[in-house]
Design an enzyme around this catalytic site. Structure first.
Site, PDB file in Angstrom:
ATOM      1  N   ARG A   1      32.800  34.349 -17.186  1.00 14.68           N
ATOM      2  CA  ARG A   1      33.523  35.607 -17.409  1.00 14.68           C
ATOM      3  C   ARG A   1      34.754  35.355 -18.264  1.00 14.68           C
ATOM      4  NH1 ARG A   1      29.636  37.606 -16.527  1.00 14.68           N
ATOM      5  NH2 ARG A   1      28.971  39.105 -14.992  1.00 14.68           N
TER       6      ARG A   1
ATOM      7  N   GLY B   1      25.866  38.316 -19.914  1.00 15.00           N
ATOM      8  CA  GLY B   1      25.238  39.629 -19.956  1.00 15.00           C
ATOM      9  C   GLY B   1      26.267  40.728 -20.074  1.00 15.00           C
TER      10      GLY B   1
ATOM     11  N   THR C   1      23.192  30.928  -7.872  1.00 11.51           N
ATOM     12  CA  THR C   1      24.626  31.104  -7.597  1.00 11.51           C
ATOM     13  C   THR C   1      24.868  32.220  -6.573  1.00 11.51           C
ATOM     14  OG1 THR C   1      24.706  32.420  -9.599  1.00 11.51           O
ATOM     15  CG2 THR C   1      25.525  30.186  -9.765  1.00 11.51           C
TER      16      THR C   1
ATOM     17  N   ASP D   1      12.995  33.909 -19.019  1.00 11.62           N
ATOM     18  CA  ASP D   1      13.516  33.628 -17.674  1.00 11.62           C
ATOM     19  C   ASP D   1      12.558  34.150 -16.610  1.00 11.62           C
ATOM     20  OD1 ASP D   1      15.226  32.769 -15.720  1.00 11.62           O
ATOM     21  OD2 ASP D   1      16.693  34.383 -15.988  1.00 11.62           O
ATOM     22  N   LEU D   2      11.458  33.416 -16.414  1.00  8.34           N
ATOM     23  CA  LEU D   2      10.456  33.851 -15.433  1.00  8.34           C
ATOM     24  C   LEU D   2      10.645  33.156 -14.083  1.00  8.34           C
ATOM     25  CD1 LEU D   2       7.221  34.008 -17.645  1.00  8.34           C
ATOM     26  CD2 LEU D   2       8.911  35.800 -17.186  1.00  8.34           C
ATOM     27  N   LYS D   3      11.471  32.142 -14.040  1.00  7.81           N
ATOM     28  CA  LYS D   3      11.753  31.392 -12.801  1.00  7.81           C
ATOM     29  C   LYS D   3      10.471  31.126 -12.012  1.00  7.81           C
ATOM     30  CE  LYS D   3      16.630  32.636 -12.200  1.00  7.81           C
ATOM     31  NZ  LYS D   3      16.824  33.725 -13.172  1.00  7.81           N
TER      32      LYS D   3
HETATM   33  O1  C5P Z   1      25.687  40.228 -16.598  1.00  8.19           O
HETATM   34  P1  C5P Z   1      25.878  38.776 -16.284  1.00  8.19           P
HETATM   35  O2  C5P Z   1      26.753  38.065 -17.304  1.00  8.19           O
HETATM   36  O3  C5P Z   1      26.334  38.536 -14.874  1.00  8.19           O
HETATM   37  O4  C5P Z   1      24.430  38.165 -16.438  1.00  8.19           O
HETATM   38  C1  C5P Z   1      24.145  36.880 -16.041  1.00  8.19           C
HETATM   39  C2  C5P Z   1      22.682  36.612 -16.233  1.00  8.19           C
HETATM   40  O5  C5P Z   1      22.382  35.328 -15.731  1.00  8.19           O
HETATM   41  C3  C5P Z   1      21.756  37.584 -15.490  1.00  8.19           C
HETATM   42  O6  C5P Z   1      20.590  37.756 -16.289  1.00  8.19           O
HETATM   43  C4  C5P Z   1      21.429  36.847 -14.211  1.00  8.19           C
HETATM   44  O7  C5P Z   1      20.167  37.201 -13.702  1.00  8.19           O
HETATM   45  C5  C5P Z   1      21.418  35.411 -14.692  1.00  8.19           C
HETATM   46  N1  C5P Z   1      21.648  34.406 -13.657  1.00  8.19           N
HETATM   47  C6  C5P Z   1      22.764  34.356 -12.833  1.00  8.19           C
HETATM   48  N2  C5P Z   1      22.913  33.363 -11.886  1.00  8.19           N
HETATM   49  C7  C5P Z   1      21.975  32.427 -11.778  1.00  8.19           C
HETATM   50  C8  C5P Z   1      20.854  32.454 -12.600  1.00  8.19           C
HETATM   51  C9  C5P Z   1      20.723  33.463 -13.538  1.00  8.19           C
HETATM   52  O8  C5P Z   1      23.658  35.190 -12.938  1.00  8.19           O
HETATM   53  N3  C5P Z   1      22.142  31.442 -10.913  1.00  8.19           N
END
Ligand code: C5P
Length: 234
Positions: A177, A207, A116, A61-63
């Protein structure tokens, strides 16, 4: 057993922690997301070590977001790692996405649409004329026409994007979630894993709902990962 739809976000810059999280969840998870924080700390060598030790696929994930030539050269630098997914910002435009696609040999160039973390008011302030939903749909259309084969979007945008991209495109969504954790942190516009999958996601990036269990030990974290996978098929 079919492939796990959960991609674990390994958001840590501690190598041993990353290793331990992967070891704890490996039975339920096949793809691990390593981001900029990890890459800047341990470089390509660190990514390679994790891939070799775990035998898992890597979501790098280097975007990437720059002019096409720079993105092409940057994607080429990590091609030898053969990540399953490599992210670029769709807002870099068609030529940039296509430059990334041309630089990799066995990687799905994965276009990130509207972050997001941005609200419609932020987009307006930046000069975007449309809502986040319409912008994400437009970005997904452009990116997939330019050769991206995976899209990252909010779970709330999956259905609209699904309608305009080829069926073969993988839809990947963070912001998921479990129902017992909705609203407990900074991810506000969420869906449960089962809802996101029925909306058309192929993979869910998860995560903290899993990694936060590390404080309770390896078995608790393993159980949480397995419980979330089961909740999708429940
Ligand atoms: O801990 P959590 O479940 O919120 O992690 C979500 C992962 O997805 C994180 O690594 C975050 O950087 C990534 N992410 C995100 N929203 C985006 C793109 C990536 O939450 N639009």
């Amino acid at each position: 057993m079919s492939e796990s739809p959960i991609i674990l976000a390994v958001d840590t810059s501690d190598f041993d922690t990353a290793r331990a999280w992967i070891e704890a969840t490996r039975e339920s998870i096949d793809v691990y997301k390593l981001g900029l924080e990890f890459f800047l700390t341990f470089g390509a060598k660190g990514i390679q070590t994790i891939a070799d030790e775990s035998g898992a696929s890597i979501f790098l994930d280097l975007k990437l977001h720059d002019i096409p030539n720079t993105v092409k050269k940057s994607a080429a630098v990590v091609d030898h790692l053969h990540p399953r997914f490599l992210t670029v910002h769709a807002s870099g435009g068609a030529a940039m996405v296509s430059a990334a696609v041309s630089a990799v040999t066995s990687t799905s160039i994965t276009a990130v649409t509207v972050l997001t973390s941005l609200a419609d008011s932020d987009l307006l302030e930046l000069g975007y004329a449309k809502s986040s939903l319409e912008t994400a749909v437009a970005m997904a259309r452009v990116a997939t026409s330019a050769g991206a084969t995976s899209i990252v979007c909010s779970p709330l945008e999956i259905e609209a994007i699904r309608a305009v991209v080829p069926r073969t495109v993988s839809m990947i969504t963070p912001g998921v979630r479990p129902s017992d954790e909705a609203g407990s942190d900074d991810q506000v516009r969420t869906m449960t894993p089962a809802q996101a999958m029925s909306a058309g996601a192929n993979f869910l990036v998860v995560g903290r709902p899993i990694t936060s269990r590390w404080s309770e030990g390896k078995a608790a974290m393993a159980a949480r990962a397995s419980q979330l996978v089961a909740s999708i098929y429940g």
